[in-house]
Structures are given as C-alpha cells and as structure tokens.
Design a protein around this motif. Structure first.
Motif, mmCIF file in Angstrom:
data_model
loop_
_atom_site.group_PDB
_atom_site.id
_atom_site.type_symbol
_atom_site.label_atom_id
_atom_site.label_comp_id
_atom_site.label_asym_id
_atom_site.label_seq_id
_atom_site.Cartn_x
_atom_site.Cartn_y
_atom_site.Cartn_z
ATOM 1 N N MET A 1 -1.937 9.270 29.064
ATOM 2 C CA MET A 1 -0.880 9.198 28.025
ATOM 3 C C MET A 1 0.300 9.773 28.329
ATOM 4 S SD MET A 1 -3.092 11.388 25.408
ATOM 5 C CE MET A 1 -4.501 12.018 26.169
ATOM 6 N N THR A 2 1.585 9.299 27.966
ATOM 7 C CA THR A 2 2.681 9.873 28.582
ATOM 8 C C THR A 2 3.407 10.559 27.371
ATOM 9 O OG1 THR A 2 3.886 7.789 28.170
ATOM 10 C CG2 THR A 2 3.050 8.365 30.435
ATOM 11 N N LEU A 3 4.260 11.375 27.574
ATOM 12 C CA LEU A 3 5.266 11.755 26.356
ATOM 13 C C LEU A 3 6.016 10.625 25.728
ATOM 14 C CD1 LEU A 3 5.965 14.557 24.833
ATOM 15 C CD2 LEU A 3 8.020 14.580 26.412
ATOM 16 N N GLN A 4 6.588 9.907 26.635
ATOM 17 C CA GLN A 4 7.431 8.602 25.857
ATOM 18 C C GLN A 4 6.413 7.748 25.073
ATOM 19 O OE1 GLN A 4 7.469 9.587 29.286
ATOM 20 N NE2 GLN A 4 9.798 9.664 29.481
ATOM 21 N N ALA A 5 5.008 7.473 25.395
ATOM 22 C CA ALA A 5 4.220 6.909 24.263
ATOM 23 C C ALA A 5 4.094 7.659 23.229
ATOM 24 C CB ALA A 5 3.125 6.415 25.170
ATOM 25 N N LEU A 6 3.781 8.770 23.152
ATOM 26 C CA LEU A 6 3.655 9.555 22.081
ATOM 27 C C LEU A 6 4.630 9.704 21.262
ATOM 28 C CD1 LEU A 6 1.533 12.263 23.934
ATOM 29 C CD2 LEU A 6 0.665 11.251 22.252
ATOM 30 N N ILE A 7 5.826 9.698 21.701
ATOM 31 C CA ILE A 7 7.190 10.036 20.732
ATOM 32 C C ILE A 7 7.081 8.743 20.242
ATOM 33 C CG2 ILE A 7 9.545 10.366 20.793
ATOM 34 C CD1 ILE A 7 8.230 12.810 21.596
ATOM 35 N N VAL A 8 7.096 7.302 20.931
ATOM 36 C CA VAL A 8 7.204 6.229 20.233
ATOM 37 C C VAL A 8 6.126 5.968 19.218
ATOM 38 C CG1 VAL A 8 6.800 3.721 20.647
ATOM 39 C CG2 VAL A 8 8.225 4.932 22.164
ATOM 40 N N ILE B 2 -10.217 6.245 30.597
ATOM 41 C CA ILE B 2 -10.951 6.179 29.193
ATOM 42 C C ILE B 2 -10.029 7.059 28.343
ATOM 43 C CG2 ILE B 2 -12.894 7.016 28.035
ATOM 44 C CD1 ILE B 2 -14.672 6.502 30.388
ATOM 45 N N LEU B 3 -9.574 8.030 28.780
ATOM 46 C CA LEU B 3 -8.495 8.839 27.738
ATOM 47 C C LEU B 3 -7.555 8.015 27.347
ATOM 48 C CD1 LEU B 3 -8.435 11.804 26.803
ATOM 49 C CD2 LEU B 3 -6.801 12.124 28.744
ATOM 50 N N ASN B 4 -6.706 7.301 28.331
ATOM 51 C CA ASN B 4 -5.679 6.445 28.016
ATOM 52 C C ASN B 4 -6.316 5.254 26.798
ATOM 53 O OD1 ASN B 4 -3.403 6.974 29.021
ATOM 54 N ND2 ASN B 4 -3.725 5.979 30.852
ATOM 55 N N VAL B 5 -7.397 4.678 26.932
ATOM 56 C CA VAL B 5 -7.866 3.616 26.217
ATOM 57 C C VAL B 5 -7.736 4.348 24.838
ATOM 58 C CG1 VAL B 5 -9.762 2.008 25.539
ATOM 59 C CG2 VAL B 5 -8.670 2.276 27.832
ATOM 60 N N THR B 6 -8.582 5.411 24.900
ATOM 61 C CA THR B 6 -8.763 6.389 23.433
ATOM 62 C C THR B 6 -7.608 6.522 22.811
ATOM 63 O OG1 THR B 6 -10.507 7.336 24.676
ATOM 64 C CG2 THR B 6 -10.493 7.976 22.582
ATOM 65 N N PHE B 7 -6.722 7.012 23.692
ATOM 66 C CA PHE B 7 -5.381 7.312 22.992
ATOM 67 C C PHE B 7 -4.778 6.175 22.459
ATOM 68 C CE2 PHE B 7 -0.607 7.125 24.004
ATOM 69 C CZ PHE B 7 -0.396 7.819 23.104
ATOM 70 N N LEU B 110 12.327 7.751 24.697
ATOM 71 C CA LEU B 110 12.429 6.793 26.007
ATOM 72 C C LEU B 110 13.312 7.384 27.020
ATOM 73 C CD1 LEU B 110 11.479 3.194 24.639
ATOM 74 C CD2 LEU B 110 10.171 5.089 25.866
ATOM 75 N N PHE B 111 14.435 7.786 26.370
ATOM 76 C CA PHE B 111 15.695 8.055 27.375
ATOM 77 C C PHE B 111 15.953 9.464 27.577
ATOM 78 C CE2 PHE B 111 16.633 3.791 25.633
ATOM 79 C CZ PHE B 111 16.151 2.926 26.685
ATOM 80 N N ALA B 112 15.655 10.225 26.793
ATOM 81 C CA ALA B 112 15.901 11.844 26.966
ATOM 82 C C ALA B 112 15.094 12.220 28.177
ATOM 83 C CB ALA B 112 15.683 12.644 25.645
ATOM 84 N N ARG B 113 15.350 13.411 28.988
ATOM 85 C CA ARG B 113 14.992 13.905 30.137
ATOM 86 C C ARG B 113 14.149 15.130 29.453
ATOM 87 N NH1 ARG B 113 16.240 12.861 35.381
ATOM 88 N NH2 ARG B 113 17.554 10.975 35.615
ATOM 89 N N PHE B 114 12.863 15.149 29.474
ATOM 90 C CA PHE B 114 12.215 16.351 28.882
ATOM 91 C C PHE B 114 11.642 17.020 29.993
ATOM 92 C CE2 PHE B 114 12.011 13.858 25.146
ATOM 93 C CZ PHE B 114 12.576 14.430 24.188
ATOM 94 N N PRO B 115 11.354 18.299 30.032
ATOM 95 C CA PRO B 115 10.736 19.053 31.143
ATOM 96 C C PRO B 115 9.173 18.764 31.222
ATOM 97 C CG PRO B 115 11.205 20.520 29.466
ATOM 98 C CD PRO B 115 11.991 19.273 28.951
ATOM 99 N N VAL B 116 8.656 18.542 32.575
ATOM 100 C CA VAL B 116 7.400 18.099 32.394
ATOM 101 C C VAL B 116 6.443 19.377 32.649
ATOM 102 C CG1 VAL B 116 5.424 16.872 33.574
ATOM 103 C CG2 VAL B 116 7.710 15.682 32.996
#
Lengths: 101, 204
Positions: A1-8, B2-7, B110-116
């Motif tokens: 899960m990415t930050l983008q998906a969570l924000i959407v 599995i984490l992604n599907v759950t999410f 989607l378009f802002a750059r956030f620190p990772v």
C-alpha cells in the motif's frame, strides 16, 4: 500500500462526508457527514505518520488530537440537537430559518 | 501481497460503508454503516503499525455510534426504515462539492512529493507513543483532556432543561434587580408623588 493510495481513500471518505454534511436535512445526519470527514482526516494523518515521518511519535500525537476533535464535535452536536429541539421543536435544518427565538 | 489485498479490501469496505451511510433508509442503519466505516479505517491503521490508534478508534466509535443510534431512534421520523427515506436539500450542489473536494485532495495525494521515511522495523510504535504522551507531548495530552472536560460541561449547559434564570426556552434575561423599598418609604413616596409605584419583577 502506497501513500498515494491511502490519500485517495482518505479523500474519498472526506468527499462523501462533504456531500453528506451539505445535503442532509436532519441534524444528526449532518453530524454523521462531519464524522465521516474526520474519519478521512484520521486515515490521512495515520498514513502520513506511517510512511513519511520515520516513526516519529509526533505524527501519532496529531491523530490523538484529531480524535479529541471528533469527541468534542460529537458532544457539542448532540447537545445542540437536544437544545434546539427543546426550544424550537426542530429536527431538520428547514425548521430553523429564523434566528430570533 | 496479502497485506496489499487486505488493505484494498478494507479500503473498499470503508468507502462503500461511508457511501451507504447516506443511502440507508433507516437512521439507525446509517449509524451502523458509519461504525463499519470507522472500523475499516481502524483496521487499516492497525495494518500501518499504528495499533494503538486503530484500536482506540474502533473502541471510541463503538461507544459513540451506540449513543448515536439511541439518538436516531429518538429523532427519526421513519421507524425501522419501512419507507424509503431521502431527506436532502440542494442535492446537486452537495454532489458537486463532494466530488470537487475528493478530486482536490486526491490530486494533492497523487502529485505532491512527500518524503518517504517508513517507521524503522524493530521499534514498538505504541511504546514510543506512550513515552511521547507522558513525556515531551504531555502538554498536548493534558490540553486535550481539559478540552474534553470543557466539552462535557458545555454539553450539559446547552442541553439542560433549566437555564440559569428559569426554563431553558426563556432565554438568559436576568430578572429585575430593583431593590424592594421598605413599606413605610413606599407609602410616603406614594403620598408625595401620585405616580404608580412599579413593583419589582414586573417587566415593562
């Protein structure tokens, strides 16, 4: 899960909340719209904490403050619904068009 | 994986139940749809390793939505959802506002750059939050507590059946504060001046 998906997802919850708070007539349903907006905000805050702050607990503190806001909103909302029903017998917004009591 | 599907499953559940809140025919059902949406967000927070926040969100909302359901029964005009219920005004404006706010926030995400910077593994976030709550951020924590206390007092003051000077719907006008004159003085004044004596407590 990415930050983008969570924000959407958070934005979708917030948008549904905006729709509810603006369109509903019943006071209690308006409160549910506000709660849904805060739900999206909490999700955004939590995901920002998890993915951008490097685990700093200050990010979680922000979410704790948001939960306080939600509790205060609920308490004040319920109190206002009871108060305005007692004075005006009103349960929808259309019944309180006059400001004078 | 599995984490992604759950999410994604819980994200879809959160958004779907949030949408159902305003499409349910009974307000009590709307309250429980909202609870489901909060629970899904709480589980997403748990998946993000914010276990404490996710669980207190579910606990808090469980209590709040139960209270809300009682309120709904008290205020709803369509018991048990037997009839279709739509109580909306300016529906199209509200839809536009909701879609615009969704697009604006989603575009920001989607378009802002956030620190990772993910939380490092092997550190317990709940323990760190606890130390923070009773350490550096104690003032924030205490302020939140005092705010909640003030909200409780204000809720009782607003919803109380009696105001300070009588019933709640009588407003907050003070009663007359005219001092009652002794009987002898009133008689003397009446003899001197035939104007009627205004008795205390009678509003003009």
């Amino acid at each position: 899960m990415t930050l983008q998906a969570l924000i959407v997802v958070a934005a979708a919850l917030f948008g549904i909340g905006v729709y509810g708070a603006l369109s509903q007539q019943s006071f209690v349903m308006i409160m549910m719209g506000l709660e849904l907006m805060l739900n999206g905000t909490i999700l955004a805050g939590g995901s920002m904490w998890a993915l951008t702050t490097g685990g700093s607990p200050k990010g979680q503190m922000l979410v704790v403050v948001l939960m306080t806001v939600m509790a205060v909103e609920a308490a004040m909302g319920f109190a206002l619904v009871i108060g305005i029903y007692r004075v005006r017998k009103a349960d929808i917004t259309e019944k309180i068009k006059r400001l004078k009591g | 994986m599995i984490l992604n599907v759950t999410f994604w499953a819980f994200s879809a559940l959160a958004v779907f139940s949030g949408w159902r809140v305003f499409r349910a025919d009974s307000m009590v059902r709307a309250a429980y749809w909202l609870l489901l949406s909060f629970a899904a967000v709480g589980i997403i927070l748990v998946l993000l390793k914010a276990e404490f926040l996710g669980l207190i969100l579910i606990l808090m909302m469980g209590g709040e939505m139960t209270i809300m359901a009682v309120f709904m029964v008290a205020f709803m005009m369509n018991p048990a959802g037997l009839n279709p219920m739509t109580m909306v005004h300016r529906n199209s404006v509200a839809i536009v506002a909701g879609v615009v706010s969704f697009l604006a926030i989603a575009a920001l995400g989607l378009f802002a750059r956030f620190p990772v910077a993910r939380a490092p593994a092997g550190v317990d976030p709940t323990r760190k939050l606890g130390v923070e709550l009773l350490g550096n951020s104690m003032l924030v924590f205490q302020t939140a507590g005092v705010t909640l206390l003030a909200a409780m007092i204000a809720a009782i003051a607003i919803s109380s059946a009696r105001g300070r000077y009588g019933d709640a719907d009588q407003g907050s006008v003070e009663p007359d504060q005219m001092v009652t004159a002794p009987a002898g003085d009133v008689a003397a004044a009446a003899a001197h001046d035939p104007a009627p004596v205004i008795s205390p407590g009678v509003h003009q």
